[in-house]
Design a protein around this motif. Structure first.
Motif, mmCIF file in Angstrom:
data_model
loop_
_atom_site.group_PDB
_atom_site.id
_atom_site.type_symbol
_atom_site.label_atom_id
_atom_site.label_comp_id
_atom_site.label_asym_id
_atom_site.label_seq_id
_atom_site.Cartn_x
_atom_site.Cartn_y
_atom_site.Cartn_z
ATOM 1 N N CYS A 1 0.822 -1.229 -0.050
ATOM 2 C CA CYS A 1 -0.007 -0.043 0.011
ATOM 3 C C CYS A 1 1.084 1.211 -0.044
ATOM 4 C CB CYS A 1 -0.934 -0.029 1.197
ATOM 5 S SG CYS A 1 -0.191 -0.291 2.551
ATOM 6 N N ILE A 2 1.776 1.419 -1.010
ATOM 7 C CA ILE A 2 2.776 2.431 -1.212
ATOM 8 C C ILE A 2 1.783 3.586 -1.520
ATOM 9 C CG2 ILE A 2 4.482 3.416 -2.135
ATOM 10 C CD1 ILE A 2 5.824 0.472 -2.492
ATOM 11 N N ARG A 3 2.085 4.822 -0.903
ATOM 12 C CA ARG A 3 1.264 5.816 -1.414
ATOM 13 C C ARG A 3 2.202 6.879 -1.628
ATOM 14 N NH1 ARG A 3 -4.266 6.006 0.712
ATOM 15 N NH2 ARG A 3 -4.217 8.379 0.728
ATOM 16 N N LEU B 1 5.992 2.237 2.881
ATOM 17 C CA LEU B 1 7.394 1.418 2.371
ATOM 18 C C LEU B 1 7.602 0.657 3.510
ATOM 19 C CD1 LEU B 1 9.396 4.148 0.504
ATOM 20 C CD2 LEU B 1 8.115 2.518 -0.367
ATOM 21 N N GLN B 2 8.460 -0.470 3.267
ATOM 22 C CA GLN B 2 8.997 -1.096 4.343
ATOM 23 C C GLN B 2 10.116 -0.494 4.928
ATOM 24 O OE1 GLN B 2 8.891 -5.461 4.187
ATOM 25 N NE2 GLN B 2 8.932 -5.065 1.987
ATOM 26 N N TYR C 1 14.845 0.636 -1.447
ATOM 27 C CA TYR C 1 14.220 1.053 -2.579
ATOM 28 C C TYR C 1 15.020 1.838 -3.426
ATOM 29 C CZ TYR C 1 10.105 -0.336 -0.133
ATOM 30 O OH TYR C 1 9.003 -1.325 0.729
ATOM 31 N N VAL C 2 14.570 1.803 -4.845
ATOM 32 C CA VAL C 2 15.170 2.760 -5.900
ATOM 33 C C VAL C 2 14.184 3.853 -6.386
ATOM 34 C CG1 VAL C 2 16.387 2.828 -8.085
ATOM 35 C CG2 VAL C 2 17.043 1.300 -6.442
ATOM 36 N N HIS D 1 14.341 5.803 5.124
ATOM 37 C CA HIS D 1 14.805 7.074 4.610
ATOM 38 C C HIS D 1 13.854 7.833 3.687
ATOM 39 C CE1 HIS D 1 17.960 9.662 3.036
ATOM 40 N NE2 HIS D 1 17.448 9.460 1.781
ATOM 41 N N TRP D 2 13.319 7.045 2.721
ATOM 42 C CA TRP D 2 12.306 7.685 1.813
ATOM 43 C C TRP D 2 11.093 8.372 2.410
ATOM 44 C CZ3 TRP D 2 15.161 8.422 -2.287
ATOM 45 C CH2 TRP D 2 15.898 7.472 -2.904
ATOM 46 N N MET D 3 10.717 7.838 3.584
ATOM 47 C CA MET D 3 9.394 8.202 4.087
ATOM 48 C C MET D 3 9.753 9.340 5.188
ATOM 49 S SD MET D 3 7.313 4.882 4.556
ATOM 50 C CE MET D 3 8.582 3.960 5.573
#
Length: 373
Positions: free
Chosen positions: A47-49, A88-89, A94-95, A141-143
Motif C-alpha cells: 500500500c505504497i502511497r 514502504l517497508q 528501494y530505488v 529514509h524515503w519516508m
DNA sequence: TCAACTAACACGTTTGAACGGC
DNA sequence: AGCCGTTCAAACGTGTTAGTTG
C-alpha cells in the motif's frame, strides 16, 4: 529473467507465475481485463502511497498550460518534481526513479495565443530515466522527508552525454515516478515496480516560452527568476502581451483540436470525452513504453476518479498490430484542460502497479541508469 | 516569410570554502 | 579539537532578446 523469484513491495516472495509477463501491448491493454481484478492483485502487493508536493503550484501552472523549457545543455523543471512516500517497508531498500512519458501522439504549435495540434509526434527520442541520487535507500529514509528531483534536467539534445532527460520540443509529457524495491542499483531489474503519476504535472516541452501567462507565473514563483520580476529590466514586455480568458481559450483549443482531428481520424470516443478526462492517455500509448511487464491500472482513491484509466470499451482498438499513429489519433489531444482533479482534496498519485519481472535488456533503455552504475 | 531554436546577457540564488568565536 | 554562524566569491539558474536556422 524468467524463472527467477521477484520480491513484492511487501517483501513477500512471489512465484514467477504471479508476475504475468507479456510484452504484447495489446495484451497489456486488453480492454476485457476487469480493472477491479487488477486492482485487487495490486493492493495485495502493498500500500505504497505517493503524494505530490507543491501540488497547488503545479495546479496553478496546469490551469494555464504548463510549459517547461528544454535546452541543449539541460534545464531544470519549474515547478520541480517533489514527492513524499509512505507505506514502504522501513528496512527494505528501494530505488526511486523518474521518467517522462508522452501524453499523446501529437506535436503542438502555439498559434494566436493558444496551443494547437501541429502534426503527428516525432519519433520518440532515447528514453532516459532519472535516478534519485539517494538511491538505493531504505524505506525509512524515503519516508522521512519529501523527495526532491530538483536537479533533474530536461534537454532537447538527443546526443546529450550528461544523462539529462531527452524530450522533443512542442510535445507534451508527464513525469512518471517509479518505486522499486531493490537492494542495489544492480538488482533493480529483479524488483517489483510501482509507478505513480499526477495529472497536474502534464507539461509542454518548449525551447522558448510561448504563453506569457506561464512566463509571468514562473517569474512570480521561481526564485532564480527574481531578476525578471516587476520592476526588473524585462518585466515590461510581459505586460504588453494580450491574454484571453481561460475558459475561452480552453474552448478555442478544444474546438481547434476537434476541427483538426476531424476528417477521418476523430473517433466517437474523442467527441464524447470531456477534455478534462483525457489528459492522461497512458493507456493509449503502449507503443511508447515497451517494457516487458504487466501493466495494471489501479486508481489510488475514489478522489482521483477523474484520472481513472480510459474506458477501453469505447475505444475501437484493434486487438493487435496497433498503428501508433492511428491509435494516437483516436485520443483527443487535450489543450491543457482545466483538471477536474482540482476538486480532489488529496494528491495521491495515480497508481499503476508494474510488477516488473523482466530481463536486464529492458533496463538498458535507461542510459542514466547506466551512468549511475 | 515565419516559427522554432540558439547563445549571450544581466541579474539573483545557491553553494561551499574560509574564517572567527565559543 | 569540534561545532556553529558569518562572510564572500564563484558557480549556477533564470527569462529575455537578437540573431540564426530550416
Amino acid at each position: 529473467p524468467e524463472g527467477t523469484d521477484a520480491a513484492s513491495p511487501t517483501g513477500s516472495r512471489l512465484r514467477p507465475s504471479e508476475f504475468v509477463v507479456n510484452s504484447s501491448s495489446a495484451s497489456r491493454l486488453n480492454p476485457s481485463l476487469p480493472l477491479s481484478q487488477s486492482a485487487a492483485h495490486s493492493y495485495q502487493q502493498g500500500c505504497i502511497r505517493m503524494t505530490l508536493e507543491n501540488a497547488e503550484l503545479w495546479k496553478s501552472f496546469h490551469r494555464i498550460g504548463t510549459e517547461m523549457i528544454i535546452t541543449k545543455h539541460g534545464r531544470r523543471m519549474f515547478p520541480h518534481c517533489s514527492i513524499s512516500l509512505s507505506g514502504l517497508q522501513p528496512l527494505a531498500n528501494y530505488v526511486i526513479m523518474v521518467d517522462m512519458v508522452p501524453v499523446d501522439g501529437f506535436k503542438y504549435k502555439w498559434k494566436k495565443e493558444q496551443w494547437e495540434v501541429a502534426e503527428k509526434a516525432e519519433p520518440q527520442p532515447p528514453r532516459r530515466t532519472y535516478l534519485h541520487p539517494d538511491s538505493p535507500a531504505v524505506g525509512a529514509h524515503w519516508m522521512k522527508k519529501s523527495l526532491s528531483f530538483l536537479k533533474m534536467k530536461l534537454t532537447n539534445n538527443t546526443l546529450d552525454q550528461h544523462g539529462h532527460i531527452i524530450l522533443h520540443s512542442m510535445h507534451r509529457y508527464y513525469p512518471r515516478f517509479h518505486v522499486i524495491q531493490a537492494d542495489s542499483l544492480y538488482t533493480v531489474c529483479w524488483g517489483a515496480v510501482q509507478t505513480f503519476s499526477f495529472p497536474e504535472t502534464v507539461f509542454t516541452a518548449v525551447t522558448a516560452y510561448q504563453n506569457p501567462k506561464v512566463t509571468k507565473l514562473k517569474i512570480d514563483h521561481n526564485p532564480f527568476a527574481k531578476g525578471f520580476r516587476e520592476g526588473g529590466t524585462h518585466s515590461h514586455s510581459l505586460q504588453r502581451m494580450p491574454c484571453t480568458s481561460q475558459s475561452v481559450q480552453a474552448e478555442q483549443n478544444k474546438a481547434s483540436t476537434l476541427k483538426l482531428l476531424n476528417g477521418g481520424h476523430l473517433s466517437s470516443w474523442a467527441l464524447e470525452q470531456d477534455s478534462s478526462e483525457s489528459i492522461h492517455s497512458e493507456p493509449l500509448e503502449p507503443q511508447e513504453y515497451d517494457y516487458s511487464y504487466e501493466e495494471q491500472m489501479v486508481p489510488a482513491s475514489a478522489a482521483y476518479q477523474p484520472y481513472r484509466s480510459v474506458e477501453y470499451g469505447k475505444l475501437p482498438l484493434p486487438s493487435s498490430d496497433v498503428d501508433p499513429a492511428q491509435t494516437l489519433f483516436r485520443s483527443p489531444p487535450p489543450p491543457h484542460p482545466p483538471s477536474t482533479t482540482e476538486q480532489a482534496t488529496q494528491h495521491q498519485g495515480y497508481y499503476h502497479s508494474h510488477h516488473h519481472h523482466s530481463n536486464a535488456s529492458d533496463w538498458s533503455q535507461h542510459p542514466l541508469f547506466c551512468y549511475s552504475c
